[in-house]
Write a protein that holds these residues in place. Structure first.
Motif, short mmCIF file in Angstrom:
data_model
loop_
_atom_site.label_atom_id
_atom_site.label_comp_id
_atom_site.label_asym_id
_atom_site.label_seq_id
_atom_site.Cartn_x
_atom_site.Cartn_y
_atom_site.Cartn_z
N ASP A 162 0.84 -1.20 0.00
CA ASP A 162 0.00 0.00 0.00
C ASP A 162 0.88 1.25 0.00
O ASP A 162 2.11 1.18 -0.08
CB ASP A 162 -0.97 -0.01 1.19
CG ASP A 162 -0.25 0.01 2.54
OD1 ASP A 162 0.93 0.39 2.60
OD2 ASP A 162 -0.88 -0.37 3.55
N ALA A 163 0.25 2.40 0.11
CA ALA A 163 1.00 3.66 0.03
C ALA A 163 1.99 3.84 1.17
O ALA A 163 2.96 4.59 1.05
CB ALA A 163 0.00 4.84 0.02
N ASP A 164 1.76 3.16 2.29
CA ASP A 164 2.65 3.25 3.44
C ASP A 164 3.79 2.24 3.38
O ASP A 164 4.60 2.16 4.31
CB ASP A 164 1.87 3.06 4.74
CG ASP A 164 0.88 4.19 4.99
OD1 ASP A 164 1.19 5.33 4.60
OD2 ASP A 164 -0.20 3.92 5.54
N GLY A 165 3.83 1.45 2.31
CA GLY A 165 4.88 0.46 2.18
C GLY A 165 4.63 -0.85 2.90
O GLY A 165 5.53 -1.69 3.00
N VAL A 166 3.42 -1.03 3.43
CA VAL A 166 3.05 -2.30 4.08
C VAL A 166 2.59 -3.28 3.00
O VAL A 166 1.74 -2.94 2.16
CB VAL A 166 1.93 -2.09 5.11
CG1 VAL A 166 1.51 -3.44 5.71
CG2 VAL A 166 2.39 -1.14 6.21
N TRP A 167 3.14 -4.48 3.03
CA TRP A 167 2.77 -5.50 2.05
C TRP A 167 1.63 -6.35 2.59
O TRP A 167 1.67 -6.82 3.72
CB TRP A 167 3.98 -6.38 1.73
CG TRP A 167 4.99 -5.67 0.89
CD1 TRP A 167 5.88 -4.72 1.31
CD2 TRP A 167 5.19 -5.81 -0.52
NE1 TRP A 167 6.63 -4.26 0.25
CE2 TRP A 167 6.22 -4.92 -0.89
CE3 TRP A 167 4.60 -6.61 -1.49
CZ2 TRP A 167 6.68 -4.80 -2.20
CZ3 TRP A 167 5.05 -6.50 -2.81
CH2 TRP A 167 6.06 -5.60 -3.15
N HIS A 168 0.60 -6.52 1.75
CA HIS A 168 -0.60 -7.23 2.17
C HIS A 168 -0.68 -8.60 1.48
O HIS A 168 -0.56 -8.69 0.25
CB HIS A 168 -1.85 -6.40 1.85
CG HIS A 168 -1.91 -5.12 2.63
ND1 HIS A 168 -2.52 -5.04 3.87
CD2 HIS A 168 -1.40 -3.88 2.37
CE1 HIS A 168 -2.40 -3.80 4.32
NE2 HIS A 168 -1.73 -3.08 3.43
N VAL A 169 -0.89 -9.62 2.27
CA VAL A 169 -1.00 -10.98 1.78
C VAL A 169 -2.37 -11.51 2.15
O VAL A 169 -2.73 -11.55 3.33
CB VAL A 169 0.09 -11.88 2.40
CG1 VAL A 169 -0.07 -13.32 1.94
CG2 VAL A 169 1.48 -11.35 2.09
N GLN A 170 -3.15 -11.94 1.14
CA GLN A 170 -4.50 -12.42 1.42
C GLN A 170 -4.80 -13.76 0.76
O GLN A 170 -5.93 -14.25 0.87
CB GLN A 170 -5.54 -11.37 1.00
CG GLN A 170 -5.37 -10.05 1.74
CD GLN A 170 -6.64 -9.22 1.74
OE1 GLN A 170 -7.69 -9.68 2.16
NE2 GLN A 170 -6.53 -7.98 1.27
N ASP A 171 -3.84 -14.35 0.07
CA ASP A 171 -4.07 -15.70 -0.45
C ASP A 171 -3.47 -16.71 0.52
O ASP A 171 -2.47 -16.43 1.20
CB ASP A 171 -3.48 -15.86 -1.85
CG ASP A 171 -1.96 -15.93 -1.82
OD1 ASP A 171 -1.42 -17.05 -1.92
OD2 ASP A 171 -1.32 -14.88 -1.68
N PHE A 172 -4.07 -17.87 0.60
CA PHE A 172 -3.72 -18.83 1.64
C PHE A 172 -2.28 -19.33 1.51
O PHE A 172 -1.53 -19.35 2.51
CB PHE A 172 -4.67 -20.03 1.59
CG PHE A 172 -4.52 -20.96 2.76
CD1 PHE A 172 -5.31 -20.81 3.89
CD2 PHE A 172 -3.59 -21.99 2.74
CE1 PHE A 172 -5.16 -21.65 4.98
CE2 PHE A 172 -3.43 -22.84 3.82
CZ PHE A 172 -4.22 -22.67 4.95
N ALA A 173 -1.86 -19.71 0.32
CA ALA A 173 -0.54 -20.32 0.15
C ALA A 173 0.57 -19.35 0.56
O ALA A 173 1.52 -19.72 1.27
CB ALA A 173 -0.35 -20.78 -1.28
N THR A 174 0.47 -18.09 0.11
CA THR A 174 1.51 -17.12 0.45
C THR A 174 1.46 -16.75 1.93
O THR A 174 2.50 -16.58 2.57
CB THR A 174 1.38 -15.86 -0.41
OG1 THR A 174 1.31 -16.22 -1.79
CG2 THR A 174 2.55 -14.93 -0.20
N ALA A 175 0.24 -16.64 2.48
CA ALA A 175 0.10 -16.33 3.90
C ALA A 175 0.78 -17.40 4.75
O ALA A 175 1.53 -17.10 5.68
CB ALA A 175 -1.37 -16.21 4.28
N ARG A 176 0.54 -18.65 4.41
CA ARG A 176 1.15 -19.74 5.18
C ARG A 176 2.67 -19.73 5.01
O ARG A 176 3.42 -19.94 5.97
CB ARG A 176 0.57 -21.09 4.73
CG ARG A 176 1.11 -22.29 5.50
CD ARG A 176 0.36 -23.54 5.15
NE ARG A 176 0.44 -23.84 3.72
CZ ARG A 176 -0.19 -24.86 3.13
NH1 ARG A 176 -0.97 -25.65 3.85
NH2 ARG A 176 -0.06 -25.06 1.83
#
Length: 390
Positions: free
Chosen positions: A27-41
């Motif tokens: 996002d604009a603040d440089g925080v990376w968002h993970v919302q798919d199961f495989a990558t989250a795990r």
């Protein structure tokens, strides 16, 4: 663009905009968002990330002056601590050492409800969770009121009025001091005289100071008491508002009941987001998360990824087919080095209590719970759920 959670959902707790399966993005603040199961795990299991949630940045200011609670440690030291303390949380240990205690405590809380005729479920469940976790930790020399002290310490601090926030902080600190003097310190003194088979005795054997043991007790209290209270209330809410689900739970055997609990927890994780900090460049599908970046792992979203949990992910379906390697509760207990060690305990005490509670004649929900969100840990808080019997 992220898509909203499917409209047709059994979720009780609104989690805002979710995008199950959405590609990893910053996002604009440089925080990376993970919302798919495989990558989250994968992020939770990675040895190239470290804990960044639950106030980790503030806790690390004390690094070098005291041993960090296990929640904030990573690497070989953390893994060794988890290996040595795993014995307190195994299914066999729970069944032999704690099940009879859970049964007795659940009976006591049901008796409180019968005696009063009406009660707040969050208070009943917290009394149960505090006593069970206290036994595991070793907080067994307390007088009356430990649950009340902890409840006041963990209460939501957010408020519109700064004076109210200040007052809550003062009261929270006062209750932390009382928790130490009335609960933790007596337990430490008793175990200095004679070791027992519990966590405080183990910490003393490792040479921990009183302040370090207090830190661990607070960590385990938050993880083993508060979250269990919220989950018990949430499950009861689901059962009261879904007659078919309530019947399936009441008539099912233990395996079937536990499947229902896991499925509700998959759909409504107590903690919806987990935070990690990358300690190296991390390749992910379509991008590379740079070293030092904060990673927001969307558990609530990942648990609805159709690639992991199948179709109709917003529905409560205990028999749903899961992809290989996907746990029944998804990532609701976390994964990797920081996976919740008390997962089995939490499910067992929830099942024992609710099985007895829903067998009470004339049990009914008088008022649905008030929902709050603890923004600092992305967890829900359910209060004022009134139950009645008879």
């Amino acid at each position: 663009m992220p898509a909203e959670t499917p409209v047709e959902s059994h979720r009780k707790i609104a989690r805002g905009e979710l995008a199950p399966g959405c590609p990893v993005h910053a996002d604009a603040d440089g925080v990376w968002h993970v919302q798919d199961f495989a990558t989250a795990r994968a992020m939770l299991r990675s040895t190239e990330t470290r804990q960044a949630g639950f106030g980790a940045e503030n806790a690390r200011k004390l690094e070098g002056r005291m041993r960090m609670p296990v929640l904030y440690r990573d690497g070989p030291e953390h893994r060794e601590h988890r290996r040595q303390t795993a014995k307190y949380f195994t299914p066999r240990r729970v069944d032999t050492a704690y099940r009879s205690l859970m049964e007795r405590l659940a009976d006591e809380q049901c008796a409180v409800l019968r005696q009063r005729g009406e009660a707040d479920l969050s208070q009943l469940s917290f009394a149960l969770a505090v006593a069970v976790a206290g036994e595991v930790i070793g907080l067994t020399e307390s007088g009356r009121g430990m649950a009340r002290r902890l409840d006041r310490f963990f209460e939501e601090k957010a408020a519109a009025n700064r004076l109210v926030v200040l007052w809550k902080e003062i009261r929270s600190n006062a209750n932390m001091a009382l928790f130490y003097w009335l609960d933790v310190r007596p337990a430490i003194r008793a175990r200095r005289r004679e070791r027992r088979d519990d966590l405080i005795s183990h910490l003393l054997g490792e040479g921990c100071s009183n302040s370090e043991i207090l830190g661990e007790c607070v960590t385990f209290a938050a993880a083993g008491m508060v979250t269990t209270r919220e989950f018990i209330t949430l499950v009861a809410w689901h059962l009261f508002t879904d007659e078919g689900l309530r019947a399936a739970y009441a008539e099912g055997d233990e395996k079937q009941r536990v499947a229902i609990l896991h499925e509700i927890l998959r759909l409504e994780p107590v903690v919806a987001n987990l935070a990690r900090r990358a300690t190296a460049d991390l390749p992910v599908p379509g991008a590379v998360i740079p070293a030092g970046a904060r990673i927001d792992i969307g558990v609530a979203a990942a648990n609805m990824d159709p690639g992991a949990v199948g179709a109709d992910a917003g529905q409560v379906c205990p028999a749903r087919p899961l992809a290989d390697g996907v746990a029944d509760a998804g990532l609701s207990f976390g994964d990797g080095p920081h996976r919740c060690p008390g997962a089995y305990i939490a499910i067992q005490e929830t099942d024992i209590f609710l099985r007895k509670l829903f067998a009470e004649p004339g049990l009914r929900m008088v008022t649905a719970p008030t929902v709050g969100i603890r923004a600092e840990i992305a967890s829900y808080e359910l209060t004022r759920m009134r139950l009645a019997v008879g």
